[in-house]
Scaffold this motif. Structure first.
Motif, PDB file in Angstrom:
ATOM      1  N   TRP A 244     -14.678  81.842 -63.642  1.00  0.00           N
ATOM      2  CA  TRP A 244     -14.671  81.601 -65.080  1.00  0.00           C
ATOM      3  C   TRP A 244     -14.882  80.159 -65.515  1.00  0.00           C
ATOM      4  O   TRP A 244     -15.430  79.924 -66.590  1.00  0.00           O
ATOM      5  CB  TRP A 244     -13.330  82.037 -65.680  1.00  0.00           C
ATOM      6  CG  TRP A 244     -12.910  83.407 -65.298  1.00  0.00           C
ATOM      7  CD1 TRP A 244     -11.917  83.739 -64.411  1.00  0.00           C
ATOM      8  CD2 TRP A 244     -13.448  84.648 -65.745  1.00  0.00           C
ATOM      9  NE1 TRP A 244     -11.816  85.099 -64.310  1.00  0.00           N
ATOM     10  CE2 TRP A 244     -12.738  85.688 -65.124  1.00  0.00           C
ATOM     11  CE3 TRP A 244     -14.463  84.981 -66.640  1.00  0.00           C
ATOM     12  CZ2 TRP A 244     -13.003  87.023 -65.349  1.00  0.00           C
ATOM     13  CZ3 TRP A 244     -14.728  86.317 -66.867  1.00  0.00           C
ATOM     14  CH2 TRP A 244     -14.006  87.316 -66.231  1.00  0.00           C
TER      15      TRP A 244
ATOM     16  N   PHE B 264     -10.016  88.820 -71.093  1.00  0.00           N
ATOM     17  CA  PHE B 264      -8.917  88.023 -71.641  1.00  0.00           C
ATOM     18  C   PHE B 264      -8.623  88.350 -73.107  1.00  0.00           C
ATOM     19  O   PHE B 264      -7.664  87.858 -73.671  1.00  0.00           O
ATOM     20  CB  PHE B 264      -9.214  86.530 -71.495  1.00  0.00           C
ATOM     21  CG  PHE B 264      -9.155  86.047 -70.095  1.00  0.00           C
ATOM     22  CD1 PHE B 264      -7.985  85.518 -69.573  1.00  0.00           C
ATOM     23  CD2 PHE B 264     -10.266  86.121 -69.266  1.00  0.00           C
ATOM     24  CE1 PHE B 264      -7.931  85.070 -68.265  1.00  0.00           C
ATOM     25  CE2 PHE B 264     -10.212  85.675 -67.957  1.00  0.00           C
ATOM     26  CZ  PHE B 264      -9.047  85.151 -67.457  1.00  0.00           C
TER      27      PHE B 264
ATOM     28  N   LYS C 187     -13.618  82.182 -74.756  1.00  0.00           N
ATOM     29  CA  LYS C 187     -13.310  81.179 -73.737  1.00  0.00           C
ATOM     30  C   LYS C 187     -12.918  79.847 -74.375  1.00  0.00           C
ATOM     31  O   LYS C 187     -12.016  79.161 -73.901  1.00  0.00           O
ATOM     32  CB  LYS C 187     -14.523  81.000 -72.820  1.00  0.00           C
ATOM     33  CG  LYS C 187     -14.274  80.155 -71.616  1.00  0.00           C
ATOM     34  CD  LYS C 187     -15.491  80.199 -70.711  1.00  0.00           C
ATOM     35  CE  LYS C 187     -15.364  79.311 -69.532  1.00  0.00           C
ATOM     36  NZ  LYS C 187     -16.556  79.376 -68.682  1.00  0.00           N
TER      37      LYS C 187
ATOM     38  N   THR D 230      -3.889  81.561 -67.015  1.00  0.00           N
ATOM     39  CA  THR D 230      -4.683  82.750 -66.697  1.00  0.00           C
ATOM     40  C   THR D 230      -3.768  83.884 -66.283  1.00  0.00           C
ATOM     41  O   THR D 230      -3.917  85.019 -66.744  1.00  0.00           O
ATOM     42  CB  THR D 230      -5.688  82.451 -65.555  1.00  0.00           C
ATOM     43  OG1 THR D 230      -6.603  81.459 -65.996  1.00  0.00           O
ATOM     44  CG2 THR D 230      -6.438  83.694 -65.137  1.00  0.00           C
TER      45      THR D 230
ATOM     46  N   ARG E 282      -3.523  87.215 -68.640  1.00  0.00           N
ATOM     47  CA  ARG E 282      -3.953  88.485 -68.040  1.00  0.00           C
ATOM     48  C   ARG E 282      -2.833  89.511 -68.086  1.00  0.00           C
ATOM     49  O   ARG E 282      -3.069  90.689 -68.332  1.00  0.00           O
ATOM     50  CB  ARG E 282      -4.425  88.279 -66.598  1.00  0.00           C
ATOM     51  CG  ARG E 282      -5.745  87.538 -66.434  1.00  0.00           C
ATOM     52  CD  ARG E 282      -6.945  88.314 -66.924  1.00  0.00           C
ATOM     53  NE  ARG E 282      -7.194  89.538 -66.200  1.00  0.00           N
ATOM     54  CZ  ARG E 282      -7.934  89.653 -65.111  1.00  0.00           C
ATOM     55  NH1 ARG E 282      -8.529  88.599 -64.603  1.00  0.00           N
ATOM     56  NH2 ARG E 282      -8.090  90.819 -64.535  1.00  0.00           N
TER      57      ARG E 282
END
Length: 174
Positions: A4, A20, A24, A60, A64
């Motif tokens: 990513w 996600f 981003k 992350t 997640r």
């Protein structure tokens, strides 16, 4: 990181958004805000002089878990992070989000705010008197008392759940 966050990542922006449930750029903005304000998310060394996880890795893991509702041990192999660390990351992440964004996004709307939200929603969706988009999700209640199990169990889930309901407006107010 290679999937990513490198210059030419393995996956594109659309797939990032699907995994996600956010852009981003928003993710990286959250990472920057949290890393700048909370020492837990700053890179350092542990007692064995091994480098700690980066802020991106920790966040992350937390996002997640929130996006998928999966258990902390779900990402053991993918993130090379123990379930205990993932769970700790989630706790620190939630505390950080509340402290950073509470005043701006997690407050009760004023009457003026409600009027503006009604107006914007009607202009976009042509439906009057709606406050925003509502999302409900069932979260498993693992420590549900036996006496309440039947009251909180639905046939399609098979386990006791609590329903979390969130209303979000177009300006990201929750």
């Amino acid at each position: 990181m290679n999937d990513w966050f490198v210059e030419e990542p393995k996956y594109d922006e659309a797939y990032f958004h699907r995994k996600f449930r956010m852009d981003k750029s928003m993710f990286l903005s959250i990472v920057d805000d949290i890393e700048a304000n909370f020492p837990y998310f700053q890179e350092g060394y542990d007692a064995r002089f091994k480098r700690s996880f980066t802020a991106i890795q920790k966040i992350t893991s937390a996002i997640r878990q929130l996006a998928t509702g999966n258990a902390p041990d779900e990402y053991d192999e993918y993130l090379c992070m123990a379930a205990r660390t993932s769970s700790e990351n989630l706790d620190y992440f939630c505390d950080a989000i509340i402290k950073l964004y509470d005043r701006e996004y997690l407050c009760r709307p004023t009457q003026h705010d409600v009027a503006c939200i009604y107006e914007a929603h009607e202009a976009k969706h042509h439906k009057p008197d709606m406050l925003g988009s509502i999302h409900c999700t069932h979260v498993e209640w693992r420590n549900c008392p036996r006496a309440l199990r039947g009251q909180y169990t639905r046939g399609d889930y098979g386990v006791p759940t609590i329903v979390l309901e969130v209303t979000a407006s177009q300006d990201l107010g929750i």
